[in-house]
Scaffold this active site. Structure first.
Site, PDB file in Angstrom:
ATOM      1  N   HIS A 158       1.280  -1.319   0.038  1.00 34.59           N
ATOM      2  CA  HIS A 158       0.128  -0.087  -0.034  1.00 34.59           C
ATOM      3  C   HIS A 158       1.241   0.973   0.101  1.00 34.59           C
ATOM      4  O   HIS A 158      -0.022   2.630  -0.304  1.00 34.59           O
ATOM      5  CB  HIS A 158      -1.211  -0.080   1.014  1.00 34.59           C
ATOM      6  CG  HIS A 158      -0.896  -0.156   2.337  1.00 34.59           C
ATOM      7  ND1 HIS A 158       0.902   0.993   3.173  1.00 34.59           N
ATOM      8  CD2 HIS A 158      -0.625  -1.662   3.033  1.00 34.59           C
ATOM      9  CE1 HIS A 158       1.409  -0.225   4.232  1.00 34.59           C
ATOM     10  NE2 HIS A 158       0.736  -1.562   4.594  1.00 34.59           N
ATOM     11  N   HIS A 206       7.458   7.645   2.974  1.00 33.82           N
ATOM     12  CA  HIS A 206       6.656   7.632   2.029  1.00 33.82           C
ATOM     13  C   HIS A 206       5.811   7.911   1.612  1.00 33.82           C
ATOM     14  O   HIS A 206       5.728   9.520   1.932  1.00 33.82           O
ATOM     15  CB  HIS A 206       6.042   6.683   2.692  1.00 33.82           C
ATOM     16  CG  HIS A 206       5.154   6.592   3.545  1.00 33.82           C
ATOM     17  ND1 HIS A 206       5.364   7.140   5.350  1.00 33.82           N
ATOM     18  CD2 HIS A 206       3.741   7.433   3.936  1.00 33.82           C
ATOM     19  CE1 HIS A 206       4.577   7.670   5.804  1.00 33.82           C
ATOM     20  NE2 HIS A 206       3.467   7.521   5.172  1.00 33.82           N
ATOM     21  N   HIS A 219       2.061   8.705  -1.585  1.00 31.86           N
ATOM     22  CA  HIS A 219       0.294   9.194  -1.095  1.00 31.86           C
ATOM     23  C   HIS A 219       0.410   9.688  -2.879  1.00 31.86           C
ATOM     24  O   HIS A 219       1.145   9.862  -3.439  1.00 31.86           O
ATOM     25  CB  HIS A 219      -0.179   9.228  -0.292  1.00 31.86           C
ATOM     26  CG  HIS A 219      -0.031   8.924   0.773  1.00 31.86           C
ATOM     27  ND1 HIS A 219      -0.962   7.692   1.308  1.00 31.86           N
ATOM     28  CD2 HIS A 219       0.798   9.344   1.889  1.00 31.86           C
ATOM     29  CE1 HIS A 219      -0.699   7.447   2.282  1.00 31.86           C
ATOM     30  NE2 HIS A 219       0.212   8.318   3.026  1.00 31.86           N
ATOM     31  N   HIS A 236       5.192  12.160   2.931  1.00 30.07           N
ATOM     32  CA  HIS A 236       4.718  12.534   4.121  1.00 30.07           C
ATOM     33  C   HIS A 236       6.606  11.566   4.873  1.00 30.07           C
ATOM     34  O   HIS A 236       7.112  10.995   4.750  1.00 30.07           O
ATOM     35  CB  HIS A 236       4.384  11.145   5.063  1.00 30.07           C
ATOM     36  CG  HIS A 236       2.929  11.607   4.533  1.00 30.07           C
ATOM     37  ND1 HIS A 236       1.931  10.559   4.785  1.00 30.07           N
ATOM     38  CD2 HIS A 236       2.636  12.947   4.383  1.00 30.07           C
ATOM     39  CE1 HIS A 236       0.439  11.648   4.854  1.00 30.07           C
ATOM     40  NE2 HIS A 236       1.207  13.323   3.649  1.00 30.07           N
ATOM     41  N   THR A 240      -2.991   8.563   8.825  1.00 34.81           N
ATOM     42  CA  THR A 240      -3.506   8.843   8.302  1.00 34.81           C
ATOM     43  C   THR A 240      -3.972   6.906   6.963  1.00 34.81           C
ATOM     44  O   THR A 240      -4.441   6.980   6.367  1.00 34.81           O
ATOM     45  CB  THR A 240      -3.518   9.224   6.753  1.00 34.81           C
ATOM     46  OG1 THR A 240      -1.875   8.492   6.132  1.00 34.81           O
ATOM     47  CG2 THR A 240      -2.934  10.345   6.631  1.00 34.81           C
TER      48      THR A 240
END
Lengths: 239, 239
Positions: free
Chosen positions: B82, B107, B109, B126, B195
């Site tokens: 993910h 990482h 998103h 992030h 998150t």
């Protein structure tokens, strides 16, 4: 006491009308998680869209029985705040089991609403067709950012009106959409719903797999005019 | 009867372990709307992230009291399914009111998790910092697709491992991140949450506004490796 009650009723009515006057959005208390307040179907429906489609469920050469997209003149483009929509004077149709559907409008979502194996695309266009009995059928087309401009998008991108305003576009090369998607050589066909309130079900979806190009600047202009307008994927019926 | 009960208990345990073994995801019954099943905070928390930030709430020249990003050698890159995460041997720190935080991992998103006036960006990085008391502070940086490659992303994009695998990257020009964001000349600072599950709160967020470029091919490679991994925006505390 009577006066007091009149006041209470009066102010309650104001509040109710405020709630109903509010439009849906994609964040905060009018965002997708709260669309059940606009229409119960958004919350309790069993065949809601969009969904995450497993790649191996796309069917090669599947398409409606007949699909025609003709170029269009003097169409109307509207900036509805939550999407850019093109309507009026559109000449495209599709046939499903002897039922003929005509193109009512098309609009865009950024990023794509449907996903394929958890992956998404930069833009998804929804071509919304209706038959004489108000049955809906929607063709969904994915676009990915590219070095190559997409001619179909040019008259749209350069004519985006201000929010809640409309414009007329002289000419849209609608035929190129169908050339682009190469006669829909792979689609996923299912019964789902509108992806915005009232989230009505019974929509016959044709999601086309071959991903089309959109120029980087075209994409950024369209995206920034609409902002994020992608409902989160719904649980597929039976899962 | 005793045998029957043993069976019932045995199969119940199997089912419970199946539920707990499942990892969170971004669609279906382990998607964001169901993260409350992993941790109640995801459902009932009052300061959840991400949020849609009004542009006028970004504060010019706001930043942590001290920010340092040094280039890093022999870092570990992991494809967690993910997200793509980089950790180990990172040398970056920030100071908030005499508390020193060190960079634990960073990482990505796609698309961005935070939004600005309803608009989103193609990538959000992030940078997750922690102090000796396990307090968390995260710097969020937005990236938009561009004709220009971003040197910082090259060693990442060309070393993305297979799912659930790791690799070592010789060198990452971490200093260029801070050059990129021009010493964070505009940020939004708030207390929010992780998150992803367990959605723990008390995270000191610094979302940097100046949007950075990422090359088109860099973006598409990163996006397709992770898929859609953006939690929908949460209602801001008090709204």
């Amino acid at each position: 006491m009577k006066l007091f009650l009149t006041f209470v009723i009066f102010f309650s009515l104001i509040q109710i009308s405020t709630i109903f006057a509010a439009d849906f959005s994609y964040s905060g208390t009018t965002g997708p998680a709260f669309w059940g307040n606009f229409n119960e179907t958004c919350l309790k429906g069993k065949n809601q869209s969009p969904i995450d489609i497993p790649y191996n469920e796309f069917i090669k050469f599947s398409k409606p029985d007949d699909v025609e997209f003709h170029d269009a003149h003097d169409v109307v483009i509207e900036n509805k705040g939550h999407t850019i929509e093109i309507s009026k004077n559109l000449d495209a149709k599709l046939k499903i089991k002897d039922n003929e559907y005509n193109l009512l409008q098309f609009h865009f979502h950024t990023p794509s609403e449907h996903r394929v194996n958890g992956k998404y695309y930069d833009v998804e266009a929804h071509f919304v067709f209706t038959d004489t009995k108000d049955n809906l059928s929607v063709i969904g087309v994915f676009y990915d950012v590219s070095d190559r401009r997409n001619r179909f998008f040019d008259p749209i991108i350069y004519n985006i009106p201000d929010e809640n305003a409309k414009k007329t576009i002289d000419f849209i090369k609608l035929s190129s959409v169908i050339e682009d998607i190469n006669w829909m050589n792979s689609t996923y066909n299912y019964f789902g719903s509108l992806t915005t309130p009232p989230c009505s079900e019974g929509v016959n979806w044709w999601v086309a797999y071959p991903v089309q190009p959109i120029g980087k600047n075209q994409y950024l202009k369209l995206r920034d005019a609409m902002g994020f307008n992608s409902r989160y994927t719904q649980v597929r019926n039976g899962e």
